[in-house]
Design a protein around this motif. Structure first.
Motif, mmCIF file in Angstrom:
data_model
loop_
_atom_site.group_PDB
_atom_site.id
_atom_site.type_symbol
_atom_site.label_atom_id
_atom_site.label_comp_id
_atom_site.label_asym_id
_atom_site.label_seq_id
_atom_site.Cartn_x
_atom_site.Cartn_y
_atom_site.Cartn_z
ATOM 1 N N LEU A 95 4.264 5.058 -6.481
ATOM 2 C CA LEU A 95 3.748 5.033 -7.851
ATOM 3 C C LEU A 95 3.394 6.418 -8.378
ATOM 4 N N PRO A 96 2.599 7.213 -7.648
ATOM 5 C CA PRO A 96 2.296 8.555 -8.165
ATOM 6 C C PRO A 96 3.551 9.409 -8.334
ATOM 7 N N TRP A 97 4.528 9.259 -7.429
ATOM 8 C CA TRP A 97 5.789 10.003 -7.558
ATOM 9 C C TRP A 97 6.522 9.619 -8.830
ATOM 10 N N LEU A 98 6.601 8.299 -9.102
ATOM 11 C CA LEU A 98 7.224 7.843 -10.344
ATOM 12 C C LEU A 98 6.478 8.369 -11.560
ATOM 13 N N GLY A 99 5.141 8.310 -11.493
ATOM 14 C CA GLY A 99 4.336 8.799 -12.602
ATOM 15 C C GLY A 99 4.595 10.256 -12.911
ATOM 16 N N GLN A 100 4.759 11.055 -11.864
ATOM 17 C CA GLN A 100 5.032 12.477 -12.060
ATOM 18 C C GLN A 100 6.420 12.693 -12.648
ATOM 19 N N ARG A 101 7.401 11.966 -12.143
ATOM 20 C CA ARG A 101 8.781 12.150 -12.588
ATOM 21 C C ARG A 101 9.015 11.651 -14.016
ATOM 22 N N ILE A 102 8.437 10.515 -14.356
ATOM 23 C CA ILE A 102 8.725 9.877 -15.643
ATOM 24 C C ILE A 102 7.728 10.278 -16.727
ATOM 25 N N ALA A 103 6.457 10.286 -16.371
ATOM 26 C CA ALA A 103 5.415 10.543 -17.374
ATOM 27 C C ALA A 103 4.728 11.888 -17.182
ATOM 28 N N ASN A 104 5.173 12.659 -16.182
ATOM 29 C CA ASN A 104 4.550 13.948 -15.875
ATOM 30 C C ASN A 104 3.048 13.794 -15.629
ATOM 31 N N ASP A 105 2.689 12.723 -14.937
ATOM 32 C CA ASP A 105 1.279 12.416 -14.735
ATOM 33 C C ASP A 105 1.120 11.558 -13.477
ATOM 34 N N ALA A 106 0.982 12.211 -12.338
ATOM 35 C CA ALA A 106 0.799 11.470 -11.087
ATOM 36 C C ALA A 106 -0.603 10.876 -10.984
ATOM 37 N N GLU A 107 -1.602 11.576 -11.498
ATOM 38 C CA GLU A 107 -2.986 11.147 -11.306
ATOM 39 C C GLU A 107 -3.288 9.819 -11.983
ATOM 40 N N SER A 108 -2.734 9.599 -13.170
ATOM 41 C CA SER A 108 -2.995 8.341 -13.866
ATOM 42 C C SER A 108 -2.476 7.164 -13.063
ATOM 43 N N TYR A 109 -1.344 7.348 -12.380
ATOM 44 C CA TYR A 109 -0.778 6.253 -11.617
ATOM 45 C C TYR A 109 -1.433 6.119 -10.253
ATOM 46 N N ARG A 110 -2.038 7.180 -9.764
ATOM 47 C CA ARG A 110 -2.875 7.069 -8.568
ATOM 48 C C ARG A 110 -4.128 6.258 -8.907
ATOM 49 N N TYR A 111 -4.684 6.515 -10.098
ATOM 50 C CA TYR A 111 -5.825 5.716 -10.559
ATOM 51 C C TYR A 111 -5.434 4.247 -10.681
ATOM 52 N N LEU A 112 -4.225 3.977 -11.199
ATOM 53 C CA LEU A 112 -3.767 2.601 -11.336
ATOM 54 C C LEU A 112 -3.831 1.879 -9.999
ATOM 55 N N ALA A 113 -3.292 2.495 -8.956
ATOM 56 C CA ALA A 113 -3.291 1.875 -7.631
ATOM 57 C C ALA A 113 -4.716 1.641 -7.134
ATOM 58 N N GLU A 114 -5.587 2.627 -7.338
ATOM 59 C CA GLU A 114 -6.968 2.495 -6.885
ATOM 60 C C GLU A 114 -7.709 1.410 -7.674
ATOM 61 N N SER A 115 -7.473 1.354 -8.987
ATOM 62 C CA SER A 115 -8.184 0.385 -9.824
ATOM 63 C C SER A 115 -7.802 -1.048 -9.451
ATOM 64 N N ILE A 116 -6.563 -1.234 -9.027
ATOM 65 C CA ILE A 116 -6.146 -2.567 -8.582
ATOM 66 C C ILE A 116 -6.928 -2.970 -7.333
ATOM 67 N N ASP A 166 0.824 -1.211 0.000
ATOM 68 C CA ASP A 166 0.000 0.000 0.000
ATOM 69 C C ASP A 166 0.858 1.260 0.000
ATOM 70 N N VAL A 167 1.908 1.260 0.800
ATOM 71 C CA VAL A 167 2.810 2.415 0.822
ATOM 72 C C VAL A 167 3.407 2.639 -0.558
ATOM 73 N N TYR A 168 3.875 1.560 -1.158
ATOM 74 C CA TYR A 168 4.455 1.657 -2.500
ATOM 75 C C TYR A 168 3.423 2.171 -3.499
ATOM 76 N N SER A 169 2.213 1.597 -3.457
ATOM 77 C CA SER A 169 1.187 1.914 -4.448
ATOM 78 C C SER A 169 0.726 3.362 -4.387
ATOM 79 N N PHE A 170 0.542 3.880 -3.169
ATOM 80 C CA PHE A 170 -0.082 5.196 -3.035
ATOM 81 C C PHE A 170 0.916 6.322 -2.800
ATOM 82 N N SER A 171 2.183 5.994 -2.602
ATOM 83 C CA SER A 171 3.211 7.028 -2.435
ATOM 84 C C SER A 171 4.239 6.993 -3.559
#
Length: 244
Positions: free
Chosen positions: A184-205, A177-182
């Motif tokens: 993942l969004p950080w990686l999404g922002q840094r790599i894809a400039n999109d934290a929200e899409s990766y927050r959705y990924l964690a929630e959808s799982i 859970d820590v990895y998924s919600f902290s």
């Protein structure tokens, strides 16, 4: 009255979910494989290799790769099915499908690609020897309808393979859970400039059916001999079922 469903943890109309999921994958398409490698430490490639082995594609097979994204499974299936086979790469998202098509062409693989909705497959009954969906089922609004469609287009004796994120083993739940919600969004922002899409990924799982629930859904759709394999302590699971 408009029917509602889940988009991550939010309750939205079914039409809005289709639109929001499309936005996510339009946003991440160009960085999809890079992010998958980073998020899973490369494990997604191991999970896909296991799925390919379980598919048992033989020369001449007809194969449908649903939500095929960047074409990892289609590439392996096309090589195994050979020139006498027929492998369709499909996705509901045009950006993802374009990336997958181009990558297959760059590998010298000319296979049919089609933009289509898994809940309304434009193929005849009893057509494919294998149907696969990898990391796509959880984004579908009517999963039961999609599974029924997948069964419909399978030949008798054909196999459905569903690779998806699933419920992790209890001892790993808190760090996961820590990895998924902290992280993942950080990686999404840094790599894809999109934290929200990766927050959705964690929630959808978290909103996706667990292993036993999905097994029951596949059986309700009419599949037989349904079983599943937990991968990396249940971070992902491969479900298989046969159409008899």
């Amino acid at each position: 009255m408009t029917n509602t469903t889940h988009f991550g943890y939010k309750t939205v109309s079914e039409d809005e979910k289709v639109h929001e999921v499309a936005k996510v994958f339009h946003s991440v398409a160009s960085k999809y494989d890079v992010m998958n490698d980073l998020m899973s430490a490369g494990l997604h490639r191991v999970w896909k290799a296991f799925t390919i082995a379980q598919a048992g594609i033989r020369p001449g097979f007809k194969v449908l790769d649903i939500a095929g994204g960047t074409g990892d499974l289609s590439k392996a299936f096309a090589k195994a099915a050979g020139p006498s086979g027929e492998v369709w790469l499909t996705d509901i998202n045009e950006s993802m499908l374009r990336v997958g098509r181009d990558r297959l062409l760059n590998k010298g693989l000319v296979t049919p690609t089609l933009l289509c909705d898994a809940e309304k497959l434009p193929f005849p009954d009893n057509y494919f020897d294998r149907v696969s969906v990898a990391f796509g089922l959880r984004n579908m609004t009517h999963k039961d309808q999609a599974l029924a469609e997948m069964r419909r287009v399978l030949k008798p004796g054909g196999k459905l393979l569903v690779l998806e994120f699933s419920k992790v083993a209890a001892p790993l739940q808190k760090p996961y859970d820590v990895y998924s919600f902290s992280v993942l969004p950080w990686l999404g922002q840094r790599i894809a400039n999109d934290a929200e899409s990766y927050r959705y990924l964690a929630e959808s799982i978290r909103m996706h059916p667990d292993q036993e629930t999905l097994k029951a859904m596949m059986e309700t759709a009419g599949l037989e001999r349904v079983q599943y394999y937990n991968l990396t302590a249940g971070v992902a699971a491969l479900h298989t079922g046969i159409k008899l």
